[in-house]
Design a protein around this motif. Structure first.
Motif, mmCIF file in Angstrom:
data_model
loop_
_atom_site.group_PDB
_atom_site.id
_atom_site.type_symbol
_atom_site.label_atom_id
_atom_site.label_comp_id
_atom_site.label_asym_id
_atom_site.label_seq_id
_atom_site.Cartn_x
_atom_site.Cartn_y
_atom_site.Cartn_z
ATOM 1 N N VAL A 225 0.840 -1.189 0.000
ATOM 2 C CA VAL A 225 0.000 0.000 0.000
ATOM 3 C C VAL A 225 0.883 1.250 0.000
ATOM 4 C CG1 VAL A 225 -1.816 1.259 1.214
ATOM 5 C CG2 VAL A 225 -1.814 -1.251 1.220
ATOM 6 N N ASP A 226 1.986 1.182 0.711
ATOM 7 C CA ASP A 226 2.908 2.313 0.780
ATOM 8 C C ASP A 226 3.460 2.670 -0.604
ATOM 9 O OD1 ASP A 226 4.414 4.116 2.664
ATOM 10 O OD2 ASP A 226 6.115 3.152 1.677
ATOM 11 N N LEU A 227 3.862 1.662 -1.363
ATOM 12 C CA LEU A 227 4.375 1.906 -2.711
ATOM 13 C C LEU A 227 3.292 2.482 -3.609
ATOM 14 C CD1 LEU A 227 6.541 1.652 -4.923
ATOM 15 C CD2 LEU A 227 5.744 -0.705 -5.295
ATOM 16 N N MET A 228 2.069 1.963 -3.503
ATOM 17 C CA MET A 228 0.985 2.455 -4.345
ATOM 18 C C MET A 228 0.583 3.882 -3.969
ATOM 19 S SD MET A 228 -1.190 -1.087 -4.772
ATOM 20 C CE MET A 228 -2.336 -0.443 -5.987
ATOM 21 N N ALA A 229 0.762 4.246 -2.699
ATOM 22 C CA ALA A 229 0.546 5.634 -2.294
ATOM 23 C C ALA A 229 1.585 6.541 -2.951
ATOM 24 C CB ALA A 229 0.607 5.759 -0.776
#
Length: 348
Positions: A111-115
């Motif tokens: 999720v962090d990368l997609m943010a």
């Protein structure tokens, strides 16, 4: 529709490549944009479809649900004839969604990368349309999770936040499914509505593990969609009517493949077991509009109420759509578009 109102970073360095497929940067065309560009970030190429009136340099980024939905699903006739008439809308195919492409390791997809992908998109918008561009972020369903994660990384470039039936707390979805399925089933049985069906829902709840189990989670999730269909049949909520353009703009086979893969990857990487942003919602301080369907069984209304209580903005509001389940933009279209425009008009 009920209305509830409360009046109460770090810099990110990204390398972003912009590929314009259709050039439309002349001033005399800014009021009717229709173009596509790709954002390249961390080995993914992600298309952004920009439509609408950018004369005020306001861009509404739409984060689709899923994980694995399609950005252009949200480009309905109502969006085109209302929201796009006044502001530009950016329909974004997230990493692993729609026709996005890339070559990356599954273990790297978080999720962090997609943010960070979303923040890369904002930088491209400002590079392409001007540093004075103002951006409103909207996330539906899973897009509410992703949007929350994005704002917790950096909210400086955002004018406002719209969360639509979204969950800031995927980790709590499992337990809330059992609670909300039971509550809804008992309410409908008491009303005499489709008693046989709702008794099967209670049986399902009784059969699942009291703690997270992946198979049980998806059983409950699938039942939530079926239950909303039953609410439509019993005239408790409106039918969702999507008028999308997937057939025109998408390689459907590729989009469906992506959808299954990104859901599997994020599930394997602990989305439903480990991710919760509840304790950090106070860090979100930009104007926030929270929307939920009163009868949402996919992301129950508890999460919208919790967002209202915990978001740190002094300007926050919760709207409950009385005749909707999980997707008010498809079940109460005109009212939904009206409220989106009212919010942007007020905060711009």
């Amino acid at each position: 529709m009920h209305r509830y109102t409360l009046n109460l970073m770090k810099p990110l360095l990204l390398v972003v490549a912009l590929f314009s497929l259709f050039s439309c940067s002349n001033d005399d065309e800014i009021d009717n944009l229709s173009e596509t560009f790709f954002v390249r970030h961390e080995n993914a190429d992600m298309p952004a479809y920009v439509h609408g009136n950018a004369t005020e340099k306001i861009f509404l980024i739409v984060l689709n649900g899923g994980p694995g939905g399609f950005g252009l699903t949200y480009r309905t006739k109502t969006f085109i004839e209302t929201i796009e008439e006044k502001y530009a809308v950016v329909y974004f195919d997230q990493r692993g969604s729609g026709v996005s492409q890339g070559k990356y390791l599954e273990k790297e997809v978080t999720v962090d990368l997609m943010a960070e992908d979303v923040l890369a998109l904002t930088k491209v918008i400002k590079e392409k349309y001007g540093d004075d561009s103002r951006i409103v972020l909207m996330g539906h369903s899973w897009g509410g999770t992703l949007g929350t994660a994005t704002l917790l990384k950096d909210q400086d470039d955002f004018l406002g936040w719209i969360e639509v039936d979204g969950s800031h707390d995927p980790r709590e979805m499992y337990s809330e499914y059992t609670t909300n399925h039971t509550k809804t089933a008992n309410e409908q049985i008491a009303l005499g509505n489709s008693v046989d069906y709702w008794e099967t829902v209670l049986q399902l709840v009784d059969s699942v593990s009291p703690t997270y189990d992946e198979d049980n989670f998806f059983d409950l999730n699938r039942e939530a969609f079926t239950a909303e269909e039953q609410l439509v049949e019993d005239d408790i909520i409106n039918e969702e009517k999507w008028e999308d353009e997937i057939g025109v703009n998408y390689n459907v086979f590729m989009a469906l493949w992506n959808s299954g893969q990104i859901l599997k990857i994020l599930t394997n990487n602990g989305l439903w077991e480990n991710i919760s942003y509840t304790d950090r919602l106070s860090e979100i301080t930009i104007p926030s509009l929270i929307i939920t369907g009163k009868h949402d069984l996919i992301v129950p209304t508890k999460f919208a109420e919790e967002a209202l209580a915990n978001i740190g903005s002094e300007d926050k509001e919760l709207l409950v759509f009385e005749r909707s389940g999980h997707s008010p933009m498809a079940s109460e279209k005109e009212l939904f578009a009206e409220k989106i425009l009212e919010f942007i008009d007020r905060i711009k």
